[in-house]
Scaffold this motif. Structure first.
Motif, short mmCIF file in Angstrom:
data_model
loop_
_atom_site.label_atom_id
_atom_site.label_comp_id
_atom_site.label_asym_id
_atom_site.label_seq_id
_atom_site.Cartn_x
_atom_site.Cartn_y
_atom_site.Cartn_z
N ALA A 69 0.83 -1.19 0.00
CA ALA A 69 0.00 0.00 0.00
C ALA A 69 0.87 1.25 0.00
CB ALA A 69 -0.91 0.00 1.21
N THR A 70 0.55 2.16 -0.88
CA THR A 70 1.25 3.44 -0.94
C THR A 70 0.24 4.55 -0.71
OG1 THR A 70 0.91 3.65 -3.32
CG2 THR A 70 2.94 2.55 -2.59
N HIS A 71 0.73 5.71 -0.35
CA HIS A 71 -0.17 6.84 -0.10
C HIS A 71 -0.38 7.62 -1.40
CE1 HIS A 71 -2.45 9.29 2.62
NE2 HIS A 71 -1.86 10.37 2.18
N ASP B 132 -6.46 6.99 -5.25
CA ASP B 132 -7.02 6.07 -6.24
C ASP B 132 -8.14 6.71 -7.05
OD1 ASP B 132 -8.80 6.09 -4.12
OD2 ASP B 132 -9.14 3.93 -4.12
N ASP C 15 -4.91 3.59 1.30
CA ASP C 15 -4.10 3.01 2.38
C ASP C 15 -4.58 3.47 3.75
OD1 ASP C 15 -3.20 5.60 1.79
OD2 ASP C 15 -1.20 5.20 2.59
N THR C 16 -5.11 4.69 3.85
CA THR C 16 -5.62 5.20 5.12
C THR C 16 -7.14 5.36 5.10
OG1 THR C 16 -5.23 7.46 4.35
CG2 THR C 16 -3.50 6.42 5.68
N ASP C 17 -7.77 5.10 3.97
CA ASP C 17 -9.20 5.29 3.76
C ASP C 17 -9.62 6.69 4.22
OD1 ASP C 17 -11.74 4.74 2.87
OD2 ASP C 17 -12.36 3.75 4.73
#
Length: 183
Positions: free
Chosen positions: A28-30, A33, A64-66
């Motif tokens: 997962a990257t920041h 999307d 990644d952090t939703d």
């Protein structure tokens, strides 16, 4: 016949398997999307009544952090009595379900006076406001100004509970109370 059997064996052993093989996941990257530009998102109560509306110039979702980051947010929210609350800032960060919103930069929350009541107009101003939507709380660890009707209060930090109507100002607190004229 032997050459064909060896060729088939080699092909079967070197072909990747799609069933039962180990799944490879991308780290997962920041990175966002999806984006939204010049948008408006509305939420409704089960009975069809408008509950809230979020406007912004641009929004980015980070899986990644939703979280959802919004530029120039304007959030309009209605309570069960139809009272309007408007929150603005230069930037907002919301969690996945929208139950927490952090307003960053020129953060302002304004609650209009409910129609037919003596409750005055209220405004909260700070560089950072953390809004808890479900519990109707607003917190900040930075200097804050509260304007309620003609009264004005300042503090170094704040915790406001809208349901219980309790405002906690901490640090150096000062205020100005203006008496209401009698008719």
């Amino acid at each position: 016949m032997g050459v064909m059997a060896l060729g088939t064996y080699w092909l079967a052993s070197n072909t990747p398997s799609f069933i039962g093989g180990p799944e490879t996941q991308r780290p997962a990257t920041h990175d966002p999307d999806y984006f939204m530009r010049d948008f408006s998102v509305k939420t409704f109560e089960p009975n069809g009544r408008l509950k809230s509306e979020v406007f912004g110039t641009e929004a980015r979702h980070f899986p990644d952090t939703d979280t959802l980051e919004i530029d120039n947010p304007r959030i309009r929210s209605y309570d069960e009595n139809g009272s309007l609350t408007i929150a603005t800032g230069r930037r907002a960060i919301s969690n996945g379900d929208g139950s927490e919103v952090q307003l960053i930069g020129d953060a302002v929350v304004v609650r209009d006076a409910p129609p037919g009541t003596e409750t005055p107009h209220m405004e909260i101003r700070s560089e950072f406001l953390h809004v808890f939507v479900n519990t109707e709380r607003v917190k900040t660890h930075l200097p804050v100004t509260l304007i309620r009707g003609n009264d004005e209060f300042h503090g170094d930090s704040m915790d406001y509970d809208n349901l219980d109507r309790i405002m906690g100002l901490q640090g150096r607190v000062r205020g100005r109370l203006v008496p209401t004229p009698k008719p």
